[in-house]
Design a protein around this motif. Structure first.
Motif, PDB file in Angstrom:
ATOM      1  N   GLN A 109       0.323   9.225  -0.012  1.00 24.58           N
ATOM      2  CA  GLN A 109       0.028   9.108  -1.443  1.00 24.58           C
ATOM      3  C   GLN A 109       0.080  10.493  -2.075  1.00 24.58           C
ATOM      4  O   GLN A 109       0.364  10.642  -3.253  1.00 24.58           O
ATOM      5  CB  GLN A 109      -1.359   8.503  -1.645  1.00 24.58           C
ATOM      6  N   ASP A 139      -2.334   4.539  -9.297  1.00 27.49           N
ATOM      7  CA  ASP A 139      -3.607   3.925  -8.925  1.00 27.49           C
ATOM      8  C   ASP A 139      -3.870   2.754  -9.866  1.00 27.49           C
ATOM      9  O   ASP A 139      -3.380   2.729 -10.987  1.00 27.49           O
ATOM     10  CB  ASP A 139      -4.744   4.941  -9.087  1.00 27.49           C
ATOM     11  N   ARG A 210       0.728   4.043  -1.712  1.00 30.69           N
ATOM     12  CA  ARG A 210       0.723   4.049  -0.259  1.00 30.69           C
ATOM     13  C   ARG A 210       2.083   3.630   0.285  1.00 30.69           C
ATOM     14  O   ARG A 210       2.652   2.673  -0.238  1.00 30.69           O
ATOM     15  CB  ARG A 210      -0.273   2.982   0.200  1.00 30.69           C
ATOM     16  N   SER A 215      -5.608   0.484   1.338  1.00 30.33           N
ATOM     17  CA  SER A 215      -6.637   1.515   1.194  1.00 30.33           C
ATOM     18  C   SER A 215      -7.856   1.204   2.046  1.00 30.33           C
ATOM     19  O   SER A 215      -8.291   0.063   2.145  1.00 30.33           O
ATOM     20  CB  SER A 215      -7.056   1.623  -0.264  1.00 30.33           C
TER      21      SER A 215
END
Ligand code: UDP
Ligand code: MG
Length: 319
Positions: A109, A139, A210, A215
């Motif tokens: 990331q 995000d 990602r 996550s």
């Protein structure tokens, strides 16, 4: 004589990253190669993958890569100890075996290309270089806003961190040696490293999605991480309890006056039910919060006095 090139170590915490590593390792190797080509790093630079007690095949993947390329090294913790501890384990492993270490997440990331800029700045004499996100477009709305709220909250609570910097940073070997002197069990690297105070700089980069997997930091974990950060670095919340207590004492005196005046000069004393209920609840919750905050600190002391090891390395792939 040309000055010797630095050996760079890339340190990567990995928890259940079997799907991300096959994508991210080649990208990191590519960065090492570019560093070498541009005469920024020595040929013996390497990547240290730090398995944080994963329960998938992460360690197997690391072993595979190590077999084919000795620039890939690994350590494995006996148990899952969390991102901060495994990162510390990695940094302490490379301490003394590199000129600078760069910590980066396994999911890429954090843009690995920024490493090149970091190493350039290292050549210019900076010893700590923070990777700072230039945007959080990728995000989710929720993650972005809660993360920003946490930074502001930490600041109000007396914890100085670098805004929008996670744990993507370069540290010189000297900075690693200084970090090794911090013996606390409640580790919050983002708070400690600015305290080391060597010459520093930032490099901005764009935060990506990602590459694979999901996550490991959902909201609840982020909240507890933030509370840990604050209570490890600042006693300000306890000061606030004390101040609140003082203010309440003043309010209490006013209320007492009101009650006494009502008692002597009014016939409607029974009308106080609502205010009584409200104050019981308000005070009750304040007391609980206060005890909770004090408890947080006592909990920290409890953990610190035991001086337990912060991690145990069970396997190492080095040569
Ligand atoms: N990680 C770890 N131990 C844990 C949780 C996470 O080593 O207990 C690693 C994870 O493999 C990744 C990095 O820490 O390399 C950051 O985690 P993640 O990407 O899940 O967090 P996010 O980026 O969503 O905040
Ligand atoms: Mg991530």
């Amino acid at each position: 004589m040309t000055p010797a090139l630095p050996t760079i170590a890339i340190v990567v915490p990995c928890y259940n990253e079997e799907t991300a590593l096959p994508i991210s390792i080649p990208k990191m190797l590519d960065v090492l190669e570019r560093l070498e080509k541009q005469k920024l790093a020595k040929w013996d630079s390497y990547i240290l993958l730090c398995n944080d007690g994963s329960n998938d095949h992460t360690w197997k993947v690391i072993e595979e890569f190590h077999l084919h390329d000795t620039r890939i090294r690994g350590i494995s913790l006996a148990h899952n100890r969390g991102h901060q501890n495994v990162l510390l384990a990695g940094l302490m492993t490379v301490k003394g075996h590199c000129d600078a270490a760069i910590s980066i997440d396994a999911d890429l990331q954090d843009d690995p290309d920024a490493i090149i800029e970091m190493v350039r700045k290292f050549h210019n004499g900076k010893e700590i270089i923070y990777g700072v996100r230039s945007s959080r477009d990728t995000d989710t709305w929720f993650k972005r806003n809660t993360a920003h709220a946490f930074y502001s909250f930490q600041k109000v609570m007396g914890l100085e961190t670098v805004y929008d910097h996670a744990d993507y940073r370069l540290m010189s070997n000297r900075a690693l040696n200084l970090l090794a002197q911090y013996g606390e069990s409640n580790l919050f690297l983002r708070g400690i490293i600015p305290q080391i105070g060597l010459e520093n700089d930032i490099v901005t980069y764009k935060r990506n999605e990602r590459v694979a997997g999901e996550s490991k930091y959902p909201f609840a974990k982020m909240l507890s991480f933030s509370i840990d950060g604050i209570t490890s670095f600042s006693a300000r919340p306890m000061r606030w309890i004390f101040m609140t207590g003082l203010i309440l004492l003043l309010v209490d005196i006013l209320v007492a006056l009101y009650v006494l005046v009502s008692y002597f000069f009014s016939d409607h004393i029974s009308a106080g039910w609502a205010s009584l209920m409200l104050s019981i609840w308000a005070l009750g919750s304040l007391i609980l919060i206060a005890i909770g905050i004090v408890g947080e600190y006592i909990g920290k002391i409890f953990v610190e006095v035991k001086h337990r090891p912060r991690y145990a390395i069970s396997d190492k792939l080095w040569d």
